[in-house]
Design a protein around this motif. Structure first.
Motif, PDB file in Angstrom:
ATOM      1  N   ASN A   2       0.882  -1.047   0.082  1.00 52.48           N
ATOM      2  CA  ASN A   2       0.110   0.018  -0.062  1.00 52.48           C
ATOM      3  C   ASN A   2       0.904   1.299   0.101  1.00 52.48           C
ATOM      4  OD1 ASN A   2      -1.250   2.281   1.867  1.00 52.48           O
ATOM      5  ND2 ASN A   2      -2.991   1.336   0.977  1.00 52.48           N
ATOM      6  N   TYR A   3       0.697   2.236  -0.971  1.00 45.23           N
ATOM      7  CA  TYR A   3       1.485   3.317  -0.922  1.00 45.23           C
ATOM      8  C   TYR A   3       1.743   4.175   0.000  1.00 45.23           C
ATOM      9  CZ  TYR A   3       1.785   2.373  -5.969  1.00 45.23           C
ATOM     10  OH  TYR A   3       2.212   1.392  -7.219  1.00 45.23           O
ATOM     11  N   ARG A   7       3.698   2.341   2.759  1.00 45.09           N
ATOM     12  CA  ARG A   7       5.125   2.508   2.198  1.00 45.09           C
ATOM     13  C   ARG A   7       5.693   3.607   2.576  1.00 45.09           C
ATOM     14  NH1 ARG A   7       6.327   3.720  -3.906  1.00 45.09           N
ATOM     15  NH2 ARG A   7       5.331   5.826  -2.925  1.00 45.09           N
ATOM     16  N   ASN A   8       4.952   4.674   2.387  1.00 39.20           N
ATOM     17  CA  ASN A   8       5.697   5.735   2.378  1.00 39.20           C
ATOM     18  C   ASN A   8       5.754   6.370   3.926  1.00 39.20           C
ATOM     19  OD1 ASN A   8       5.399   6.611  -0.160  1.00 39.20           O
ATOM     20  ND2 ASN A   8       3.571   8.131   0.042  1.00 39.20           N
ATOM     21  N   ARG A  40       9.976   0.007  -6.129  1.00 43.53           N
ATOM     22  CA  ARG A  40       8.450   0.551  -5.817  1.00 43.53           C
ATOM     23  C   ARG A  40       8.431   0.524  -4.169  1.00 43.53           C
ATOM     24  NH1 ARG A  40       3.441  -0.643  -9.415  1.00 43.53           N
ATOM     25  NH2 ARG A  40       4.323   0.579 -10.718  1.00 43.53           N
ATOM     26  N   TRP A  41       8.885  -0.776  -3.737  1.00 43.15           N
ATOM     27  CA  TRP A  41       8.146  -1.055  -2.210  1.00 43.15           C
ATOM     28  C   TRP A  41       9.447  -1.187  -1.253  1.00 43.15           C
ATOM     29  CZ3 TRP A  41       3.538  -0.266  -2.451  1.00 43.15           C
ATOM     30  CH2 TRP A  41       2.926  -0.709  -3.490  1.00 43.15           C
TER      31      TRP A  41
END
Length: 263
Positions: A134-135, A138-139, A197-198
């Motif tokens: 999940n972005y 992750r952030n 990406r992750w």
């Protein structure tokens, strides 16, 4: 910055009287504190200057040293981009608190059991926190979590979800390598080694709570002390912020008897 030395004004700028003085007075000068002053003569005595009160001044070298040794401005608490905050910067900010969800019961994904509860972390001592896809979550790990931060270990997707223990962040964020493995349950073909990406962090076991604090119990405080908690307002996010006040309140619940419906 050091000030620039003023350029002495010429006789034409000072006026006609100064020009006449210059023609009648021998051209000799004294250097006082870096400035040129015209020597007085019997015919042209210098006007008496008003006495100035003595004022202590730092020697130039000492003044420069004082400037150089001033402490640097404290860094921002939050880093806007990954890697913009050094480890020393991270240690200068207060501890932040988080909640991280894991599945304590067996569940197979591509033939792999993704079960991971507080007892599993206790047995390992330390583990990477992989599989976040999940972005927003992750952030949080990539941009906001820092070494030394504390996290509630939350049991999710099980018969009785809730907070089981406490763990500590022990690494900066780095690429989640499980996304590169085609055989892994969390493989993502769009995540590349040169452009991941992750991300994930490493956590270590701190302790298991004296008693399990269920989601239902937390929700029962959702209209008062925990009314703003992300877990109550946005329950599905797998990595969530926890305020210092929320952390202290939940830790205080550990010392109280469990509600009858949870015992």
């Amino acid at each position: 910055m050091p000030s620039r030395k003023a350029v002495p004004k010429s006789a034409s700028v000072l006026g006609p009287d100064a020009t006449a003085d210059a023609e009648q007075t021998p051209r000799r000068s004294l250097r006082v504190r870096g400035k040129r002053e015209r020597a007085s003569s019997p015919d042209h005595p210098q006007p008496e200057q008003p006495k100035r009160s003595a004022r202590k001044q730092l020697p130039k070298a000492a003044a420069l040293l004082a400037i150089d040794t001033q402490p640097a401005t404290e860094p921002s608490v939050e880093a806007s981009t990954h890697g913009s905050e050094s480890r020393d910067d991270a240690q200068s900010r207060p501890t932040c608190y988080w909640l991280m969800k894991a599945e304590p019961e067996t569940r197979l994904e591509k033939g792999v059991d993704v079960k991971f509860g507080i007892e599993d972390l206790k047995a390992k001592g330390r583990s990477h926190w992989d599989g976040v896809r999940n972005y927003e979550a992750r952030n949080i790990m990539r941009d906001k979590m820092k070494i030394g931060d504390l996290c509630f270990f939350y049991h999710s997707n099980c018969k009785m979800p809730g907070i089981a223990g406490v763990c500590r962040v022990v690494s900066e964020a780095y690429a989640d390598f499980t996304a590169f493995d085609p055989n892994h349950p969390y493989f993502d073909p769009k995540s590349q080694k040169d452009n991941p990406r992750w991300f994930m962090v490493d956590v270590e076991y701190v302790r298991t709570l004296d008693r399990f604090i269920s989601l239902k119990e937390l929700q029962s405080h959702g209209t008062k002390e925990l009314s703003s908690m992300a877990l109550i307002r946005r329950g599905r996010l797998s990595v969530q912020p926890v305020s210092a006040g929320e952390w202290e309140y939940i830790m205080s619940l550990e010392k109280t008897p469990a509600p009858e419906r949870d015992s």
